[in-house]
Design an enzyme around this catalytic site. Structure first.
Site, short mmCIF file in Angstrom:
data_model
loop_
_atom_site.label_atom_id
_atom_site.label_comp_id
_atom_site.label_asym_id
_atom_site.label_seq_id
_atom_site.Cartn_x
_atom_site.Cartn_y
_atom_site.Cartn_z
N ARG A 184 10.67 14.23 -5.20
CA ARG A 184 10.03 12.82 -5.18
C ARG A 184 8.67 12.57 -4.69
O ARG A 184 7.95 11.66 -4.81
CB ARG A 184 11.04 12.05 -3.90
N TYR A 213 1.79 -7.96 -21.93
CA TYR A 213 3.19 -7.95 -22.25
C TYR A 213 4.03 -8.48 -21.47
O TYR A 213 3.88 -8.78 -20.37
CB TYR A 213 3.22 -6.16 -22.10
N ASP A 223 -4.56 -2.12 -18.64
CA ASP A 223 -3.48 -1.25 -19.31
C ASP A 223 -3.89 -0.82 -20.73
O ASP A 223 -3.99 -1.83 -21.62
CB ASP A 223 -2.35 -2.42 -19.39
C1 PLP Z 1 1.14 -2.76 -23.40
C2 PLP Z 1 2.43 -2.25 -22.55
N1 PLP Z 1 2.27 -2.02 -21.21
C3 PLP Z 1 3.52 -1.77 -20.26
C4 PLP Z 1 4.72 -1.61 -21.03
C5 PLP Z 1 6.02 -1.25 -20.25
O1 PLP Z 1 6.34 0.02 -20.56
P1 PLP Z 1 7.72 0.97 -20.16
O2 PLP Z 1 8.74 0.09 -21.38
O3 PLP Z 1 7.40 2.21 -20.38
O4 PLP Z 1 8.03 0.40 -18.88
C6 PLP Z 1 4.77 -1.77 -22.44
C7 PLP Z 1 6.17 -1.61 -22.97
O5 PLP Z 1 6.30 -2.11 -24.28
C8 PLP Z 1 3.60 -2.22 -23.02
O6 PLP Z 1 3.83 -2.56 -24.37
#
Ligand code: PLP
Length: 414
Positions: A68, A128, A201
């Site tokens: 972990r 998202y 992101d």
């Molecule tokens: C831009 C973006 N960030 C984060 C995520 C979340 O990722 P995960 O599904 O791997 O948790 C997504 C999922 O579609 C995404 O499109």
């Protein structure tokens, strides 16, 4: 123990993606070229002093105690992503969502403190869907005020930063599904003037298009489920930070919350990353051809693709992404209602209706029933996400075959 061997003299990102964090432990019988998968949950040390030392290890120290806390496979993935993003360290996570959660905790932890508590989070209005929900149902619910702004409007962003005085600003490098592009360098300057931290992101753009940390961001996050893994066979995430303190905080919370990535998943993501440069470049080339073709189709009323001169941030995209424009295309079917969009999608034979992006396969999604399903129709339309809009994540198949599939589905749907 020295399981992660790092060859010297590697500068170019393409080379680093192939070698960094790879290759097995030096043993008399030979070094495995590919890092083996370490399933062990515990690690034995030659004496108690070494064990004591290993307990103090940080991310990147190649010292292990308990899975972990980290293992050679997650360490390998963290090493390659730290190199790819030009960061100070990384934390591999079980999903993109856990990576975002850790990034928000790390960025919201005041300097010199270990308690994560952002005073105020300013976020892009175009995040998202699950990221929105995380901010609302977790951070807001715990009395961390969250406000939203349009990061493509720098004046509005500056005024939001000045009036809310956030300590954390969260944006996406390319928004979904309208593919709006944030000017990372300009935003970082505004955010840093108020001593806040910027999280980007960059799932949609990957380190092949740009490295947000080198453009001024403090933390970059990826859903490794998308381009990094790339083959629709693994769920994971990664946080890469520009300073060691934020890496330490993210790692501390990863260990406490148990958001760790498993060794098999870490291996799959690391393996995917080796071909990231090849895949993403091919996907971008394919996307450019497909966007051109869609623009000439009478059955399509608008095409959103950063590589088209009609895209509002076409010039910024070219500059920020070093001449690449990504592999996502959104488009509107002319005069189509929901049923017509369903017909079009059902008529596709090669393109897969799978709710994800960044895979080797070309994927199509319908935001109105998937990513933006929970948004009211009115808000969706105000944001420009109309009922005739679909989003394509272009894969590595032959561009001609993808175009032929789109052409036949359009012909057969009207
Ligand atoms: C831009 C973006 N960030 C984060 C995520 C979340 O990722 P995960 O599904 O791997 O948790 C997504 C999922 O579609 C995404 O499109």
């Amino acid at each position: 123990m020295h399981p992660v061997h790092q060859p010297d003299g590697m500068q170019n990102i393409k080379t680093r993606l192939v070698h960094e964090g790879e290759h097995g432990e030096r043993r008399p019988g030979g070094v495995p070229t590919a890092l083996p998968i370490y399933t062990s949950s515990t690690y034995i040390h030659p004496d108690t002093a070494s064990l004591d030392n290993a307990f103090n290890a940080r991310s990147g120290d190649s010292q292990y105690v308990y899975a972990r806390f980290g293992n050679p496979n997650t360490a390998g993935l963290e090493a390659v992503m730290t190199a790819a993003e030009g960061g100070r360290g990384a934390v591999a996570c079980s999903s993109g969502m856990s990576a975002l959660y850790l990034a928000l905790l790390a960025a919201g932890t005041p300097r010199g403190s270990i308690e994560p508590h952002a005073r105020h989070i300013l976020a892009s209005q175009d995040l998202y869907g699950a990221t929105h929900t995380l901010l609302r149902d977790f951070f807001s619910a715990q009395n961390v005020p969250v406000s939203y702004c349009d990061p493509t409007d720098l004046a509005a962003l500056r005024s939001a930063v000045q009036s809310h005085e956030p300590d954390v600003v969260l944006i996406e490098s390319m928004s979904n599904p309208l593919l709006r592009i944030a000017d990372i360098q300009a935003i970082a300057e505004i955010v840093h003037q108020m001593d806040a931290r910027l999280i980007v992101d960059a799932t949609m753009t990957t380190p092949i298009l740009h490295q947000p940390l080198t453009q001024g961001a403090d933390i970059v996050v990826h859903s490794a489920t998308k381009y990094l893994g790339g083959h629709a066979d693994v769920t994971g995430g990664i946080v890469v930070a520009a300073n060691g303190m934020m890496v330490d905080v993210a790692q501390r919370y990863a260990r406490l919350l148990g958001t760790c990535l498993g060794p098999f998943e870490a291996r799959l993501v690391s393996r995917g990353i080796k071909t990231l440069a090849l895949r993403v470049r091919e996907q971008c080339v394919n996307a450019a051809q497909i966007a051109q073709r869609l623009s000439a189709q009478p059955g399509i009323s608008s095409v959103i693709y950063p590589g088209l001169p009609t895209h509002p941030q076409h010039e910024l995209a070219g500059r920020q992404f070093h001449g690449l424009y990504g592999a996502m295309i959104s488009f509107e079917l002319r005069n189509a209602d929901r049923q017509a969009v369903f017909r079009f999608m059902d008529n596709l034979k090669l393109i897969l209706p799978a709710t994800s992006l960044g895979d080797i396969y070309t994927l199509i999604t319908y935001p109105a029933i998937s990513s933006h399903r929970d948004m009211s129709e009115e808000t969706r339309h105000t944001r420009g996400i109309n009922d005739n809009l679909v989003r394509l994540s272009v894969g590595i198949e032959d561009a001609g075959d993808i175009i032929a599939d789109l052409d036949q589905a359009l012909q057969n749907s009207y």
